[in-house]
Write an enzyme that holds these catalytic residues in place. Structure first.
Site, short mmCIF file in Angstrom:
data_model
loop_
_atom_site.label_atom_id
_atom_site.label_comp_id
_atom_site.label_asym_id
_atom_site.label_seq_id
_atom_site.Cartn_x
_atom_site.Cartn_y
_atom_site.Cartn_z
N TYR A 31 9.29 -2.16 8.01
CA TYR A 31 9.70 -1.22 6.96
C TYR A 31 10.54 -0.06 7.48
CZ TYR A 31 6.62 -3.69 3.82
OH TYR A 31 6.06 -4.66 3.04
N GLU A 83 -1.57 -7.97 9.22
CA GLU A 83 -1.54 -6.60 9.73
C GLU A 83 -2.89 -6.10 10.25
OE1 GLU A 83 0.26 -4.17 6.72
OE2 GLU A 83 2.19 -5.16 6.88
N HIS A 99 -5.64 -10.83 3.55
CA HIS A 99 -4.80 -9.64 3.32
C HIS A 99 -5.73 -8.54 2.83
CE1 HIS A 99 -0.41 -8.38 2.56
NE2 HIS A 99 -1.14 -7.29 2.32
N ARG A 133 5.29 -16.18 -0.37
CA ARG A 133 4.13 -15.84 0.46
C ARG A 133 3.11 -15.09 -0.41
NH1 ARG A 133 3.28 -10.90 4.30
NH2 ARG A 133 1.20 -11.45 5.00
N ASN A 182 6.33 -7.81 9.75
CA ASN A 182 6.43 -6.94 8.57
C ASN A 182 7.10 -5.65 9.04
OD1 ASN A 182 4.91 -8.95 7.44
ND2 ASN A 182 3.09 -7.70 7.08
N GLU A 234 7.58 -9.52 5.60
CA GLU A 234 7.66 -8.43 4.62
C GLU A 234 8.79 -7.49 5.03
OE1 GLU A 234 4.11 -6.10 3.91
OE2 GLU A 234 2.85 -7.89 3.94
O1 IFM Z 1 1.93 -3.22 0.20
C1 IFM Z 1 1.86 -3.33 1.58
C2 IFM Z 1 1.38 -4.70 1.99
O2 IFM Z 1 0.16 -5.01 1.41
C3 IFM Z 1 1.21 -4.76 3.49
N1 IFM Z 1 2.39 -4.32 4.18
C4 IFM Z 1 3.01 -3.10 3.74
C5 IFM Z 1 3.20 -3.09 2.23
C6 IFM Z 1 3.86 -1.77 1.79
O3 IFM Z 1 3.06 -0.69 2.14
#
Ligand code: IFM
Length: 451
Positions: free
Chosen positions: A298, A168, A123, A79, A296, A355
């Site tokens: 985290y 995002e 992006h 990606r 995405n 992500e």
């Molecule tokens: O690096 C970023 C990415 O560009 C978008 N999502 C989160 C990642 C980590 O912060």
């Protein structure tokens, strides 16, 4: 070696993800025009240590080597995002053939290597001339995005079948037009601007869908959202309500619009004094059917009620799990829980984790190795969480590790390293980290090595 078999199907997409401004460099090469991130990263005091993306990981010149790095990881997908101002240097109008050539070569190189390209159209690197006219606050930016989408998908649509329209919208609208932590750096503190920018981002997504389908036979089209698992700090009804508000702000605002064709009632009420005008058919356009949702993920947030706090009247509470170098709690169960909620509440046909990954402080040993056991552990636990989601019947079809390489982490500059490959920015040498070795084993055999 101990190992446990995971529930990933044979046609699962194993990939890594990147974004143009974070890795390409070559910002003034071959006719590329400036983007808001070029401008913003050169402003005093906006990026840690005064870093910028001028050179980044020099992927523009090293893409062939980088495809070899992907092969070493045994991934079957990649990606990446397109730099809008490489294609249309002033944002609209004359096309820069050299910009298209770069992505044509990259796509051909990936396909030759047996790697499926997943292309993100936006992006965060809006061409600067469009920002000068008002950027995402201006409704006409949607037409500009559609025209850009048309150019790119006409050029690549014979070979690129997977498209992510926007990455995002929560991040670029709130951090770009409310806190000013990201480009274009508007510190308005005015929710109306963030809501307006985000609405135009969603509208751009909806307007681009038919263009992508027209230009790409068999297109699979979706959007990537930054979604967070949210827990209340206690069983108190006030904390539960605060957690729900945060969920509305970060998650449901986008998911409800995209899947239900309306913004959530409770949040419309919360935002009432700050709501921009939405035109009557906008939500129908935003909710046009997609083929997949990109998630995405985290971390999670633990939220408590805070009546004194301006805005949503809540605060984040210190979490219990280990923090990454970003300060984000490692919380793999949140991934399963989030995927479960999405599946139950919105029912997308397919979900990709577009992500997932972690920044940790990497040390290079005298032998030139990077024993990043914390990142290995992060990946192991999140892959197990993803596997569990599949066992529950959730249609998870792919997983993209963030990121292929260490890269420019926006306002944090180069100190926060997310890569499976370590980048020595002085020499641009790439070194496979232990996490990369681990990910390669998983991608090759859908097996989770436990030691
Ligand atoms: O690096 C970023 C990415 O560009 C978008 N999502 C989160 C990642 C980590 O912060």
């Amino acid at each position: 070696m101990l190992e446990s078999r995971l529930s990933f199907p044979a046609d699962f997409y194993w990939g890594t993800a990147t974004a143009a401004y974070q890795i390409e460099g070559a910002v003034s090469v071959d006719g590329r025009g400036p983007s808001i991130w070029d401008t913003f990263s050169h402003l005093d005091g906006r990026i840690a240590r005064g870093h910028n993306g001028d050179i980044a990981a020099d992927h523009y010149h090293r893409w062939q080597e980088d495809i070899k790095l992907m092969k070493r990881l045994h991934v079957n997908a990649y990606r990446f995002s397109i730099s809008w101002s490489r294609i249309l240097p002033t944002g609209r109008g004359a096309v820069n053939p050299k910009g298209l050539d770069f992505y044509n070569r990259l796509v051909d190189g990936l396909l030759d290597a047996g790697i499926t390209p997943f292309v993100t159209l936006y992006h965060w690197d809006l061409p600067q001339p469009l920002e000068d006219e008002g950027g995402w606050l201006r409704r006409d930016v949607v037409d500009d995005f559609v025209a850009y989408t048309d150019v790119v998908s006409r050029a690549l649509g014979d070979r690129v079948k997977h498209w992510v329209t926007i990455n995002e919208p929560w991040v670029f609208s709130w951090l770009g037009y409310f806190t000013g932590m990201h480009a274009p750096g508007n510190m308005s503190g005015n929710p109306m601007l963030a809501l307006q920018a985000g609405h135009h981002g969603l509208l751009a997504h909806g307007m681009a869908l038919p263009i992508l389908r027209a230009n790409t036979p068999d297109a699979r089209v979706g959007i990537a959202l930054s979604l967070t698992h949210v827990d209340p700090a206690s069983d108190r009804p006030e904390d539960i309500a605060a957690a729900r508000r945060y969920d509305g702000y970060n998650n449901r605002w986008y998911l409800d619009a995209l899947f239900h064709g309306k913004y959530p009632e409770d949040m419309l009420e919360t935002y009432r004094p700050f709501l921009p005008e939405f035109q009557p058919h906008d939500l129908e356009i935003i909710a046009r059917p997609m083929d997949f949702l990109g998630v995405n993920y985290y971390t999670r947030l633990v939220i408590a009620d805070e009546p004194e706090q301006f805005g949503l009247q809540l605060k984040t509470v210190e979490q219990t799990g280990e923090p990454t170098h970003m300060g984000w709690e490692v919380y793999p169960d949140g991934l399963t829980a989030l995927l479960r909620c999405i599946h139950e509440d919105y029912g997308p046909n397919a979900i990709y984790v577009t992500e997932n990954g972690a920044a940790f402080e990497d040390e290079v040993t005298l032998e030139g190795r990077i024993h990043d056991h914390k990142r290995v552990d992060y990946l192991r636990k999140h892959l197990a969480a993803a596997s569990k989601a599949i066992e529950e019947g959730i249609p998870l079809k792919g997983y993209f590790a963030w990121s292929l390489l260490d890269n420019f982490e926006w306002a944090e500059g180069y100190d926060k390293r997310f890569g499976l490959y370590y980048v020595d920015y002085a020499t641009q040498e790439r070194t496979l980290k232990d996490s990369g070795r681990f990910f390669a084993q998983v991608a090759e055999g859908a097996i989770l090595p436990t030691s």
